[in-house]
Design a protein around this motif. Structure first.
Motif, PDB file in Angstrom:
ATOM      1  N   GLU A 115      -0.141   9.041  -7.092  1.00  0.00           N
ATOM      2  CA  GLU A 115      -0.801   7.741  -7.221  1.00  0.00           C
ATOM      3  C   GLU A 115      -1.828   7.775  -8.353  1.00  0.00           C
ATOM      4  O   GLU A 115      -2.499   8.784  -8.582  1.00  0.00           O
ATOM      5  N   SER A 145       5.920   8.080  -3.711  1.00  0.00           N
ATOM      6  CA  SER A 145       6.676   6.871  -3.426  1.00  0.00           C
ATOM      7  C   SER A 145       7.944   6.855  -4.271  1.00  0.00           C
ATOM      8  O   SER A 145       8.328   7.859  -4.872  1.00  0.00           O
ATOM      9  N   GLU A 182       1.807   4.540  -3.217  1.00  0.00           N
ATOM     10  CA  GLU A 182       1.194   5.822  -2.896  1.00  0.00           C
ATOM     11  C   GLU A 182       1.907   6.981  -3.574  1.00  0.00           C
ATOM     12  O   GLU A 182       3.015   6.848  -4.088  1.00  0.00           O
ATOM     13  N   SER A 200       0.828  -1.205   0.000  1.00  0.00           N
ATOM     14  CA  SER A 200       0.000   0.000   0.000  1.00  0.00           C
ATOM     15  C   SER A 200       0.859   1.249   0.000  1.00  0.00           C
ATOM     16  O   SER A 200       0.593   2.216  -0.709  1.00  0.00           O
TER      17      SER A 200
END
Length: 247
Positions: free
Chosen positions: A176, A170, A167, A163
């Motif tokens: 995202e 990241s 996002e 998860s």
């Protein structure tokens, strides 16, 4: 990880540290939390933590003595904490810093109030952070925000560690991709058919393209350092990721 806060309003933190992702992570022993009241390190009957600024000016400044004494005493037990102050003049907080701080063994957040802090107290800070170009009434809310960003990066905090990988901000450097859930059709708005296809390769390609389009639309400044292939950069230069209805 040990997370501690030093504040004149320590009672502000307990609900936040006990609910949702933070609460579950704390209950699972992914981090320990303790809050301290700065007034416990004062020596006058009024438990004063502030005074008038030299040179005049509006408001009151937090005095250095209780801050120095509190941080010295708190740091004397256990591993030395990384001490974090907040200030509008601080380093902008971002996901990269959240990852860096999530690797620390112990964090101590000092939460200022009033018109600010005697400048000498900043010599105690390992990090002085800012959440943006605005001013808050105190550092408590900032400490909560930074704590949430850090704790959700701890292994096991989200249940599924993938998860955090996908996002915004990241490792890809992109926002995202857009996501959908049931119902398939709502008020004339449809879920993209590719997401219903079961073709995982096509779904991955759609999500990658969606992430680039979203970043281009909302945060084009991120694209200069995003991890893009040569083909993607060529498409970007040719306007491939600009929606026709927005061109």
């Amino acid at each position: 990880m040990i997370i501690e806060t030093l504040s004149v309003f320590p009672e502000m933190f307990e609900n936040v540290m006990s609910l949702s992702i933070l609460g579950r992570a704390r209950q699972s022993k992914l981090f320990e939390y303790k809050g301290y009241n700065l007034r416990d390190w004062t020596h006058d009957v009024h438990r004063s933590v502030d005074d008038v600024p030299y040179g005049g000016g509006a408001g009151m400044l937090m005095k250095p003595e209780p801050i120095f004494e509190a941080i010295k005493d708190i740091s004397a037990t256990g591993p030395r904490p990384s001490v974090i102050f907040f200030s509008p003049t601080g380093t902008p907080f971002n996901q990269k810093l959240a990852h860096k701080l999530s690797q620390k063994e112990r964090l101590l957040f000092f939460c200022s109030r009033y018109e600010g802090v005697d400048e000498r107290a900043y010599t105690l800070a390992d990090y002085t952070l800012s959440l943006g170009d605005f001013v808050l009434s105190g550092g408590e809310l900032a400490a909560m925000v930074v704590t949430d960003a850090i704790v959700r990066l701890l292994p096991g905090a989200l249940g599924n560690d993938d998860s955090a990988r996908d996002e915004s901000f990241s490792s890809s450097g992109l926002l995202e991709y857009e996501q959908y859930t049931r119902p398939q059709s709502y008020r004339g708005l449809e879920v993209p058919p590719v997401l219903l296809s079961g073709n995982h390769q096509a779904i991955d390609a759609f999500r990658r393209e969606s992430a680039i389009k979203k970043t281009l639309k909302f945060r084009p400044d991120l694209l200069a350092h995003a991890r893009l292939s040569e083909e993607e950069r060529l498409k970007l230069s040719e306007g491939f990721y600009i929606d026709k209805d927005e061109a």
